[in-house]
Design an enzyme around this catalytic site. Sequence first.
Site, PDB file in Angstrom:
ATOM      1  CB  SER A  87       5.589   3.741 -32.336  1.00  0.00           C
ATOM      2  OG  SER A  87       6.358   2.787 -31.658  1.00  0.00           O
ATOM      3  CE  LYS A  99       6.012   4.177 -27.746  1.00  0.00           C
ATOM      4  NZ  LYS A  99       5.417   4.097 -29.042  1.00  0.00           N
TER       5      LYS A  99
END
Length: 163
Positions: free
Chosen positions: A42, A86
């Site tokens: 990611s 993130k």
Amino acid sequence: MSLFGRASRLLFKGGIVTLQFACFVHLFNQHVAEFTFCVGPSMLPTFNLTGDIVLVEHISQRFKPLRAGDVIVCMSPAVPGRAVLKRIIGMPGDNICIDPTVPDRKYFDVPRGHVWVGGDNLSNSTDSRSYGPVAMGLIRGKVLARAWPGFTFIRNGLTPIDD
């Protein structure tokens, strides 16, 4: 005092010192800083698929607010007990595009006390597009640097500094 008595006393003192050190390490990891592994696609290309070790600090968010662009570690709202790494896309009150990869774009106001997070690799990231805004209470800390391979500070959370 017998040999057994001296050995048991030395063993007891060693156990106390070991326990104190373990408590110090635990408190340091929970409240100051910790090293953690970054695994998954990611955050490509900022972080590698496997093998990156990042330094996560827990202090600065108490004195200085987080900003959009900061890379954080937070507890996953979708999988309790799992930490995710993130980038903050939207702060409370921001109007953000939910998914910039689709042609029919929809917008969302990030609620107070929450952030909108996303992976750098939008085509292969489970993030706020899947589980919605993340409560600020789930944020564990801000990524300060990539420690392995090669120590690299993360400048303002936006880009690695390669010196």
